[in-house]
Design a protein around this motif. Structure first.
Motif, short mmCIF file in Angstrom:
data_model
loop_
_atom_site.label_atom_id
_atom_site.label_comp_id
_atom_site.label_asym_id
_atom_site.label_seq_id
_atom_site.Cartn_x
_atom_site.Cartn_y
_atom_site.Cartn_z
N VAL A 218 0.84 -1.20 0.00
CA VAL A 218 0.00 0.00 0.00
C VAL A 218 0.88 1.25 0.00
O VAL A 218 1.81 1.36 0.80
N LEU A 219 0.58 2.17 -0.88
CA LEU A 219 1.34 3.41 -0.96
C LEU A 219 1.09 4.27 0.28
O LEU A 219 -0.04 4.41 0.72
N TRP A 220 2.17 4.83 0.80
CA TRP A 220 2.05 5.67 1.99
C TRP A 220 1.48 7.03 1.61
O TRP A 220 1.83 7.64 0.61
N ARG A 221 0.55 7.47 2.46
CA ARG A 221 -0.07 8.77 2.26
C ARG A 221 -0.02 9.52 3.58
O ARG A 221 -0.21 8.92 4.65
N ARG A 222 0.23 10.82 3.54
CA ARG A 222 0.31 11.61 4.78
C ARG A 222 -0.98 11.45 5.58
O ARG A 222 -2.07 11.47 5.05
N GLY A 223 -0.80 11.30 6.90
CA GLY A 223 -1.96 11.19 7.79
C GLY A 223 -2.65 9.85 7.73
O GLY A 223 -3.78 9.71 8.16
N GLN A 224 -1.97 8.83 7.22
CA GLN A 224 -2.59 7.54 7.04
C GLN A 224 -2.73 6.77 8.35
O GLN A 224 -3.56 5.89 8.46
N GLY A 225 -1.92 7.07 9.33
CA GLY A 225 -2.01 6.38 10.61
C GLY A 225 -1.59 4.93 10.50
O GLY A 225 -2.32 4.02 10.88
N LEU A 226 -0.39 4.70 9.98
CA LEU A 226 0.07 3.34 9.73
C LEU A 226 0.18 2.53 11.02
O LEU A 226 -0.13 1.34 11.05
N ALA A 227 0.60 3.20 12.11
CA ALA A 227 0.76 2.47 13.37
C ALA A 227 -0.55 1.87 13.83
O ALA A 227 -0.59 0.73 14.33
N ALA A 228 -1.64 2.61 13.64
CA ALA A 228 -2.95 2.10 14.06
C ALA A 228 -3.36 0.89 13.23
O ALA A 228 -4.03 -0.02 13.73
N GLN A 229 -2.94 0.85 11.96
CA GLN A 229 -3.34 -0.25 11.09
C GLN A 229 -2.69 -1.56 11.48
O GLN A 229 -3.28 -2.63 11.33
N VAL A 230 -1.46 -1.51 11.97
CA VAL A 230 -0.75 -2.75 12.29
C VAL A 230 -0.82 -3.09 13.78
O VAL A 230 -0.22 -4.07 14.21
N LYS A 231 -1.54 -2.30 14.55
CA LYS A 231 -1.59 -2.53 16.00
C LYS A 231 -2.12 -3.92 16.31
O LYS A 231 -1.58 -4.63 17.17
N GLY A 232 -3.19 -4.34 15.60
CA GLY A 232 -3.76 -5.66 15.87
C GLY A 232 -2.78 -6.77 15.57
O GLY A 232 -2.73 -7.78 16.29
N ALA A 233 -1.97 -6.60 14.50
CA ALA A 233 -1.00 -7.65 14.16
C ALA A 233 0.10 -7.75 15.19
O ALA A 233 0.56 -8.84 15.51
N LEU A 234 0.52 -6.61 15.75
CA LEU A 234 1.61 -6.61 16.73
C LEU A 234 1.19 -7.21 18.05
O LEU A 234 1.99 -7.83 18.75
#
Length: 242
Positions: A218-234
């Motif tokens: 997935v292409l990174w976009r400003r304000g995407q909140g990547l940390a929140a997206q992978v929180k469940g996986a971590l």
């Protein structure tokens, strides 16, 4: 012939839409005849013929749809002045936002814009036939056999994602079947361009780590909140919820 080139192109678009509508009407009538409630009334040969007819009508409708889109969209892109690749590349490298970089490249190349839009069309056609059921893929049976010690021979000794490939041993047969169905559903969704839906299916099926792997392209976009997206996986547990 009266009218300019734009009038001719518009007449083609209207004609393609008409053909597309006719195919859709015929397809709807055929699909009603082979609906689950009516299939038992048909003979084997007749049912096979109607299934083939539905596939042909669906393909023809999709072809007219593609032609209609190309004729109505290509002039708009072709009318834009071409941006030399070097300029587009320079713009792209000057952007910190990956999505903005790709957008700059596409905007500078009409042929690329058409190709990407055509890919979107292919994905929309594929999504029409996507059918899947949400199900658990927590490897519950494997985990139970390992923790209870009952019939634990001949299967993996751990339940992490790499265990089958690392050990060369299978999951419990029922767990393996569930995972196979999940992977098929994910393949259908990814082929149809529905990455967000595929990630959600992973999370709902108890495999948040797999959702994180789908995020890799997935292409990174400003304000995407990547940390929140992978929180469940971590923070997820491979053996399923406690």
């Amino acid at each position: 012939v009266e009218g300019g080139e734009g009038d001719v192109e518009q007449s083609h678009v209207l004609l393609f839409r008409r053909y597309m509508d006719l195919c859709q009407q015929a397809l709807t009538a055929t699909e009603e005849r082979i609906a689950p409630a009516r299939r038992d009334r048909l003979g084997g040969a007749e049912l096979e013929a109607l299934d083939d007819e539905a596939r042909v009508l669906r393909s023809e409708r999709n072809t007219w749809y593609l032609l209609e889109w190309l004729y109505s969209t290509w002039p708009r892109h072709a009318a834009q002045p071409d941006t030399p690749p070097s300029d587009a590349t320079a713009i792209a490298w000057g952007c910190a936002d990956e999505q903005a970089a790709v957008d700059a490249l596409v905007d500078g190349d009409p042929a690329l814009a058409i190709a990407m839009a055509t890919m979107g069309w292919l994905e929309s056609v594929a999504y029409e036939r996507v059918e899947y059921l949400r199900q658990d893929a927590f490897h519950r049976n494997t985990l139970f056999r390992l923790t209870s010690g009952i019939d634990a021979e001949g299967i993996v000794g751990e339940v992490d994602p790499d265990a089958p490939s690392r050990s060369g041993l299978p999951l419990d047969a029922e767990d393996a079947a569930e995972e196979g169905r999940l992977l098929r559903s994910l393949w259908l969704l990814v082929r149809a361009g529905r990455l967000a839906e595929a990630r959600q299916l992973c999370e709902e099926s108890g495999q948040p780590w797999r959702a994180a792997t789908l995020d890799g392209g997935v292409l990174w976009r400003r304000g995407q909140g990547l940390a929140a997206q992978v929180k469940g996986a971590l923070h997820g547990t491979f053996g399923g919820p406690a």
